[in-house]
Motif scaffolding. Structure first.
Motif, PDB file in Angstrom:
ATOM      1  N   GLU A   1       1.679   7.083   0.990  1.00 49.39           N
ATOM      2  CA  GLU A   1       0.894   8.574   0.733  1.00 49.39           C
ATOM      3  C   GLU A   1      -0.561   8.338   0.908  1.00 49.39           C
ATOM      4  O   GLU A   1      -1.144   9.246   1.273  1.00 49.39           O
ATOM      5  CB  GLU A   1       1.115   8.842  -0.760  1.00 49.39           C
ATOM      6  N   TRP A   2      -1.239   6.959   0.756  1.00 54.73           N
ATOM      7  CA  TRP A   2      -2.580   6.772   1.017  1.00 54.73           C
ATOM      8  C   TRP A   2      -2.693   6.843   2.758  1.00 54.73           C
ATOM      9  O   TRP A   2      -3.910   7.191   3.295  1.00 54.73           O
ATOM     10  CB  TRP A   2      -2.984   5.236   0.761  1.00 54.73           C
ATOM     11  N   CYS A   3      -1.507   6.685   3.386  1.00 53.66           N
ATOM     12  CA  CYS A   3      -1.908   6.407   4.894  1.00 53.66           C
ATOM     13  C   CYS A   3      -1.560   7.681   5.556  1.00 53.66           C
ATOM     14  O   CYS A   3      -1.566   7.456   7.121  1.00 53.66           O
ATOM     15  CB  CYS A   3      -1.124   5.205   5.440  1.00 53.66           C
TER      16      CYS A   3
ATOM     17  N   ARG B   1      -8.956   6.718  -1.335  1.00 53.81           N
ATOM     18  CA  ARG B   1      -8.322   5.541  -1.267  1.00 53.81           C
ATOM     19  C   ARG B   1      -8.445   4.448  -0.049  1.00 53.81           C
ATOM     20  O   ARG B   1      -8.258   3.670   0.002  1.00 53.81           O
ATOM     21  CB  ARG B   1      -6.823   5.664  -1.946  1.00 53.81           C
ATOM     22  N   VAL B   2      -8.403   5.443   1.164  1.00 60.09           N
ATOM     23  CA  VAL B   2      -8.725   4.857   2.143  1.00 60.09           C
ATOM     24  C   VAL B   2      -9.922   5.153   3.303  1.00 60.09           C
ATOM     25  O   VAL B   2     -10.278   6.679   3.075  1.00 60.09           O
ATOM     26  CB  VAL B   2      -7.682   5.213   3.287  1.00 60.09           C
TER      27      VAL B   2
ATOM     28  N   ALA C   1      -3.083  11.570   5.321  1.00 66.92           N
ATOM     29  CA  ALA C   1      -3.629  12.434   4.559  1.00 66.92           C
ATOM     30  C   ALA C   1      -4.611  13.258   5.229  1.00 66.92           C
ATOM     31  O   ALA C   1      -4.877  12.594   6.322  1.00 66.92           O
ATOM     32  CB  ALA C   1      -4.362  11.950   3.250  1.00 66.92           C
TER      33      ALA C   1
ATOM     34  N   TYR D   1      -8.992   0.018  -3.262  1.00 65.31           N
ATOM     35  CA  TYR D   1      -9.265   1.019  -1.983  1.00 65.31           C
ATOM     36  C   TYR D   1      -8.782  -0.079  -0.677  1.00 65.31           C
ATOM     37  O   TYR D   1      -8.832  -0.922  -0.966  1.00 65.31           O
ATOM     38  CB  TYR D   1     -10.477   1.540  -1.960  1.00 65.31           C
ATOM     39  N   CYS D   2      -8.847   0.770   0.288  1.00 63.38           N
ATOM     40  CA  CYS D   2      -8.302   0.209   1.319  1.00 63.38           C
ATOM     41  C   CYS D   2      -9.318   0.631   2.325  1.00 63.38           C
ATOM     42  O   CYS D   2      -9.895   1.919   2.294  1.00 63.38           O
ATOM     43  CB  CYS D   2      -6.798   0.561   2.130  1.00 63.38           C
TER      44      CYS D   2
ATOM     45  N   ILE E   1      -8.788  10.936   3.480  1.00 62.57           N
ATOM     46  CA  ILE E   1      -9.298   9.766   4.245  1.00 62.57           C
ATOM     47  C   ILE E   1     -10.348  10.079   4.658  1.00 62.57           C
ATOM     48  O   ILE E   1     -10.847  10.844   5.604  1.00 62.57           O
ATOM     49  CB  ILE E   1      -8.087   9.464   5.343  1.00 62.57           C
TER      50      ILE E   1
ATOM     51  N   GLY F   1      -7.477  11.589  -2.489  1.00 62.21           N
ATOM     52  CA  GLY F   1      -6.644  11.415  -1.196  1.00 62.21           C
ATOM     53  C   GLY F   1      -6.954  11.451  -0.013  1.00 62.21           C
ATOM     54  O   GLY F   1      -6.337  11.249   0.986  1.00 62.21           O
TER      55      GLY F   1
ATOM     56  N   VAL G   1     -14.685   6.056  -3.807  1.00 68.77           N
ATOM     57  CA  VAL G   1     -13.501   5.724  -4.397  1.00 68.77           C
ATOM     58  C   VAL G   1     -13.491   6.432  -5.838  1.00 68.77           C
ATOM     59  O   VAL G   1     -12.480   6.771  -6.267  1.00 68.77           O
ATOM     60  CB  VAL G   1     -13.745   4.201  -4.641  1.00 68.77           C
TER      61      VAL G   1
ATOM     62  N   ILE H   1       0.655  -1.116  -0.058  1.00 65.55           N
ATOM     63  CA  ILE H   1       0.001   0.079   0.253  1.00 65.55           C
ATOM     64  C   ILE H   1       0.834   1.331  -0.026  1.00 65.55           C
ATOM     65  O   ILE H   1       1.813   1.285   0.877  1.00 65.55           O
ATOM     66  CB  ILE H   1      -0.791  -0.136   1.290  1.00 65.55           C
TER      67      ILE H   1
END
Length: 251
Positions: free
Chosen positions: A88-90, A166-167, A92, A207-208, A129, A127, A161, A85
């Motif tokens: 950067e997704w984690c 993405r999260v 934000a 996506y997560c 969350i 991006g 999404v 993963i």
């Protein structure tokens, strides 16, 4: 003024809110010398350093699901494991959507999300969350926690999404509706579209999801905070334990 940190995670602990047990084998300070082939008198106070062996699932406690959890492929490509993963997704900007009016067992619709977003006067940005505030975390520590919550649908997940999210996190045991609600509808209709539709949407677009969040009520506002949610780097697996923290006052 220093940023304020708000813990949005539940503890990893054996109890009625988890569907599977958490087993801990403790090597305590007193027994540790012998395990190392030494004597208690070889250490101050006769105590060596302790250790613990923990047996649990990757979905125990607050955790992140990777696309690999949903299926072997996502968008026609091999689905990413949790160690793949993007960082950067984690990390934000966060957006909290108030969905506490949606009853347990019911579906969180795209219209519910659109209405909740309109109330906070925020335009989703790629991006972001998104944290779904159901209030179900008040049941943490009870059996009811596993079944008394609403859940997402394919359409509502796609609505987020396809806007670049993405999260997506939820303060409930699961992301979809409770197991009993999904299975009941499937058995009544024979329509397998009732079975984990939000999860399975991840086979179409990556996506997560963060499950078992907590304390979303402690956020001072619906926006204006950063979410930090780096999962443990478990090679090739579909989920990983995650300490989710909101950072308030850093923007």
């Amino acid at each position: 003024m220093s940023p304020r940190l708000i813990d949005l995670s539940v503890p990893v602990v054996d109890g009625p809110s988890e569907a599977t047990p958490v087993e801990v084998d403790l090597l305590d300070h007193a027994a540790a010398p012998a395990a190392l082939g030494l004597r208690p008198e070889d250490f101050p106070e006769g105590e060596s350093i302790s250790n613990e062996t923990v047996t649990l699932t990757t979905h125990t406690g607050t955790h992140m699901d990777a696309p690999l959890h949903y299926g072997l492929t996502s968008g026609g490509r091999p689905a990413a494991a949790i160690d793949e993963i993007p960082l950067e997704w984690c990390h934000a900007p966060g957006v909290r959507l108030d969905l506490r009016h949606v009853p347990p067992g019911a579906a969180i619709t795209a219209a519910d999300l659109e209405d909740a977003l309109a109330k906070v006067s925020h335009e989703l940005r790629p991006g972001d969350i998104v944290l779904l505030w159901t209030g179900a975390d008040r049941l943490w520590g009870t059996d009811a926690y596993r079944s008394q919550h609403p859940g997402m649908t394919r359409e509502s997940t796609a609505w987020l999404v396809e806007r670049g999210v993405r999260v997506i996190g939820i303060d409930a045991w699961g992301f979809d509706r409770p197991f009993g609600s999904m299975i009941g509808d499937y058995r009544e209709t024979g329509d397998n579209g009732f079975l984990w539709p939000a999860h399975l949407y991840g086979r179409e677009h990556a996506y997560c999801q963060l499950e078992k969040l907590a304390h979303l009520d402690k956020l001072p506002d619906a926006t204006g905070f950063t979410v930090v949610c780096f999962p443990v780097k478990l090679t090739g697996l579909g989920a990983g334990w995650t300490r989710v923290v909101a950072v308030v006052g850093d923007q």
